[in-house]
Design an enzyme around this catalytic site. Structure first.
Site, PDB file in Angstrom:
ATOM      1  N   ASP A  99      36.886  39.242  44.431  1.00 43.01           N
ATOM      2  CA  ASP A  99      35.844  38.836  43.479  1.00 43.01           C
ATOM      3  C   ASP A  99      36.500  38.147  42.283  1.00 43.01           C
ATOM      4  O   ASP A  99      37.724  38.087  42.178  1.00 43.01           O
ATOM      5  CB  ASP A  99      35.066  40.068  42.995  1.00 43.01           C
ATOM      6  CG  ASP A  99      35.983  41.103  42.358  1.00 43.01           C
ATOM      7  OD1 ASP A  99      36.284  40.976  41.163  1.00 43.01           O
ATOM      8  OD2 ASP A  99      36.423  42.033  43.073  1.00 43.01           O
TER       9      ASP A  99
ATOM     10  N   ASP B 281      36.103  39.244  39.123  1.00 38.26           N
ATOM     11  CA  ASP B 281      35.926  40.192  38.035  1.00 38.26           C
ATOM     12  C   ASP B 281      34.588  39.874  37.351  1.00 38.26           C
ATOM     13  O   ASP B 281      33.604  39.614  38.052  1.00 38.26           O
ATOM     14  CB  ASP B 281      37.120  40.164  37.075  1.00 38.26           C
ATOM     15  CG  ASP B 281      37.248  41.448  36.276  1.00 38.26           C
ATOM     16  OD1 ASP B 281      37.234  42.533  36.891  1.00 38.26           O
ATOM     17  OD2 ASP B 281      37.381  41.371  35.036  1.00 38.26           O
TER      18      ASP B 281
END
Length: 298
Positions: free
Chosen positions: A212, A214
């Site tokens: 991802d 973050d």
């Protein structure tokens, strides 16, 4: 130090719970003076190279990042004769170019953990090792070569921000780590693991799987566990493929590490020999036996 045999230890993070192609595989218990490791350790071999696999969170993911018994894990691998440790873990990215699905071979850390025991040493036997270069360049190169063979997009080099967790970053923290501190990825498990591996004179490489962006990325929003799991599922087979290629790249015969990882304690011990606590020395039999010698049985 003469030529020895390579024994590869793999610490598997979220989504990586086995090694493909492991022969003569069996799970075994390992006792340590630091308590029980995260789980039993799966041992076997690929070709002529012995391997040991330890699920960092335990099978079924029973340990949080803060409760992982890091000292016991590293001690247990050392007791099994492991020479080279490959850490596989999930992480978030602070860089647009480091996208979900990519791998990063980490070479630096910023340690922001605070609720974990970070050293094998202390009162009774004090030691200070250098972690200026906390990963092994030789082992990182081997991981890069194995990654190239799998075809997965891999970035060689990056700074890993180790946070305590288990919560993900706030937006303010994410911006701080990215914009002010210049970190590349964020995770919760490579510290104090890397420091302990250095104290145990083990070569250590960190393979981070990006899941991802973050919380800093304006187009991706906050971290979503369901999306992380989906990305991990796609990456797990690539990670296992990479790990299975390492024995061929490293080979069965192992010369002393050119980076000096396997001699990290050479000049690290500070406590005078006559002031060292025998009980402490007994606990250090595996990780520091090379420099301490056999403990005094009194």
């Amino acid at each position: 130090m003469g030529e020895a045999k390579t024994v590869i230890g793999v610490i598997g993070g979220s989504g990586v719970y086995e090694i493909d192609g492991l022969e003569d595989a069996r799970w075994q218990d390992v006792q340590t003076p630091w308590g029980a490791p995260s789980d039993q350790i799966l041992t076997g071999r690929i070709g002529e190279v012995a391997m040991a696999f330890l699920p960092r969170h335990g099978r079924g993911h029973v340990h949080s990042p803060s409760s992982v018994p890091y000292r016991a894990n590293i001690d247990a691998l050392k007791r099994l004769g492991v020479t080279d440790v490959i850490s596989v873990s999930a992480c978030g990215s602070f860089q647009e170019a480091m996208a979900p699905g990519d791998f990063v071979i980490v070479d630096q850390f910023v340690d922001r953990t605070f609720a974990r025991e970070k050293s094998f040493f202390g009162p009774g036997c004090v030691a200070h090792v250098s972690v200026a270069h906390p990963t092994c360049a030789r082992l990182g190169d081997a991981c890069e070569a194995a990654a190239a063979a799998t075809g997965v997009r891999t970035h060689h080099g990056g700074t890993y921000l180790a946070m305590e967790g288990p919560q993900f970053s706030t937006l303010a923290e994410s911006r701080l780590y990215r914009e002010v501190w210049g970190c590349d990825v964020v995770g919760m498990t490579n510290m104090p693991e890397a420091k302990l591996a250095r104290e145990a004179e083990l070569c250590y490489a960190s393979l981070a799987m990006i899941t991802d962006y973050d919380s800093w990325h304006p187009d991706h929003g906050e971290v979503d566990v369901t999306e992380i799991i989906a990305t991990l599922t796609g990456n797990a087979s690539n990670a296992r493929d990479l790990v299975a290629r390492l024995p061929a790249g490293l080979g069965p015969d192992r010369a002393p590490c050119p980076c000096g990882c396997d001699r990290a304690l050479e000049f690290a011990l500070m406590t005078a020999p006559d002031k060292r606590d025998p009980e402490v020395l007994a606990r250090l039999d595996a990780v520091a036996g090379r420099v301490l010698g056999a403990p005094d049985k009194g």
